[in-house]
Design a protein around this motif. Structure first.
Motif, PDB file in Angstrom:
ATOM      1  N   GLN A 275       0.680  -1.207  -0.063  1.00 11.38           N
ATOM      2  CA  GLN A 275      -0.049  -0.032   0.095  1.00 11.38           C
ATOM      3  C   GLN A 275       0.819   1.249   0.122  1.00 11.38           C
ATOM      4  O   GLN A 275       0.528   2.073  -0.600  1.00 11.38           O
ATOM      5  CB  GLN A 275      -0.727   0.091   1.135  1.00 11.38           C
ATOM      6  N   ASN A 276       1.904   1.375   0.906  1.00 13.60           N
ATOM      7  CA  ASN A 276       2.822   2.447   0.935  1.00 13.60           C
ATOM      8  C   ASN A 276       4.076   1.821   1.248  1.00 13.60           C
ATOM      9  O   ASN A 276       4.764   1.567   2.206  1.00 13.60           O
ATOM     10  CB  ASN A 276       2.407   3.425   1.938  1.00 13.60           C
ATOM     11  N   ASN A 277       4.877   1.804   0.028  1.00 10.35           N
ATOM     12  CA  ASN A 277       6.385   1.308  -0.006  1.00 10.35           C
ATOM     13  C   ASN A 277       7.144   2.026   1.142  1.00 10.35           C
ATOM     14  O   ASN A 277       8.070   1.513   1.688  1.00 10.35           O
ATOM     15  CB  ASN A 277       6.817   1.129  -1.257  1.00 10.35           C
ATOM     16  N   ASP A 278       7.128   3.267   1.051  1.00 12.25           N
ATOM     17  CA  ASP A 278       8.061   4.286   1.575  1.00 12.25           C
ATOM     18  C   ASP A 278       7.825   3.838   3.174  1.00 12.25           C
ATOM     19  O   ASP A 278       8.906   3.867   3.931  1.00 12.25           O
ATOM     20  CB  ASP A 278       7.417   5.727   1.509  1.00 12.25           C
ATOM     21  N   ILE A 279       6.733   3.739   3.847  1.00 13.61           N
ATOM     22  CA  ILE A 279       6.280   3.430   5.228  1.00 13.61           C
ATOM     23  C   ILE A 279       7.015   1.931   5.499  1.00 13.61           C
ATOM     24  O   ILE A 279       7.750   1.849   6.565  1.00 13.61           O
ATOM     25  CB  ILE A 279       5.058   3.449   5.428  1.00 13.61           C
TER      26      ILE A 279
ATOM     27  N   GLU B 257       0.271  -2.211   5.591  1.00 13.08           N
ATOM     28  CA  GLU B 257       0.670  -1.509   4.497  1.00 13.08           C
ATOM     29  C   GLU B 257       1.177  -2.360   3.357  1.00 13.08           C
ATOM     30  O   GLU B 257       1.738  -1.974   2.519  1.00 13.08           O
ATOM     31  CB  GLU B 257       1.964  -0.330   5.009  1.00 13.08           C
TER      32      GLU B 257
END
Length: 204
Positions: free
Chosen positions: A68-72, A110
């Motif tokens: 969902q959110n690779n950065d997190i 995520e």
């Protein structure tokens, strides 16, 4: 403390037969630092088993947890590698396991990548060696997870962009807020004075 004369010994075979050796191992390592007494708890054994099931689920079926959110996830992964590495070096196994639990919680929210699966399995290997080996093979590797190089981390990804600033007035915490780590002293003060709970105490 267990004693045969007191008749309060705990036979690990009961746990091993019901939950597996990895649960018994994880419970002992997570229960207390090596230099402290371990308080026995059936509830804590169940908790260790539930965590291993959650970790097994994300590593064996990563497609069920699309990113969902690779950065997190990437940031949490590198922070976890750093913490677990440092905790193992100082024998703080309980906090190392706690960091991995935090990572698994983030993954449930995520998602997870293939690279993250491999790293998570490596991080689990010292604490749940049998499960980690099974997951490593399941993820398409023919060699042993215990022969792999320990994962490395990028220091720049272990630093949070924001931090929680606590506001004290007359020695008591009155409020807290999130602010960017590069904020100036003036920006911090300005934001602190806008907090409603702070304004009550500094109005005059």
């Amino acid at each position: 403390k267990m004693s045969k004369s007191l008749g309060n010994t705990v036979d690990p075979s009961t746990i091993i037969n019901k939950y597996g050796a990895d649960t018994a191992r994880l419970f002992i390592l997570f229960g207390a630092p090596p230099e402290r007494d371990l308080e026995w708890s059936d509830t804590a054994v169940e908790g260790s088993f539930r965590f291993l099931k959650r970790a097994y689920t994300v590593c064996s079926s990563p497609k069920n947890f699309p990113i969902q959110n690779n950065d997190i996830v990437t940031k949490q992964l590198h922070k976890c590698i750093k913490s677990v590495t440092e905790d193992i070096e100082r024998f703080s196994y309980n906090t190392a396991i706690s960091r991995i639990m935090e990572l698994v919680n983030v993954i449930y929210l995520e998602g997870i990548t293939d690279e993250c699966v491999d790293t998570l399995i490596k991080l689990l290997a010292p604490f749940a060696p049998f499960m980690a080996e099974e997951l490593w093979q399941h993820h398409g590797h023919s060699d042993s997870v215990h022969h792999q190089q320990w994962p490395s981390f990028d220091p720049s990804l272990t630093i949070d962009d924001t931090f929680t600033c606590v506001v004290q007035i007359n020695g008591k915490v009155r409020d807290k807020f999130e602010i960017h780590r590069n904020a100036t002293q003036e920006e911090v003060e300005s934001l602190a004075f806008t907090q409603s709970n702070v304004q009550k105490f500094v109005a005059d």
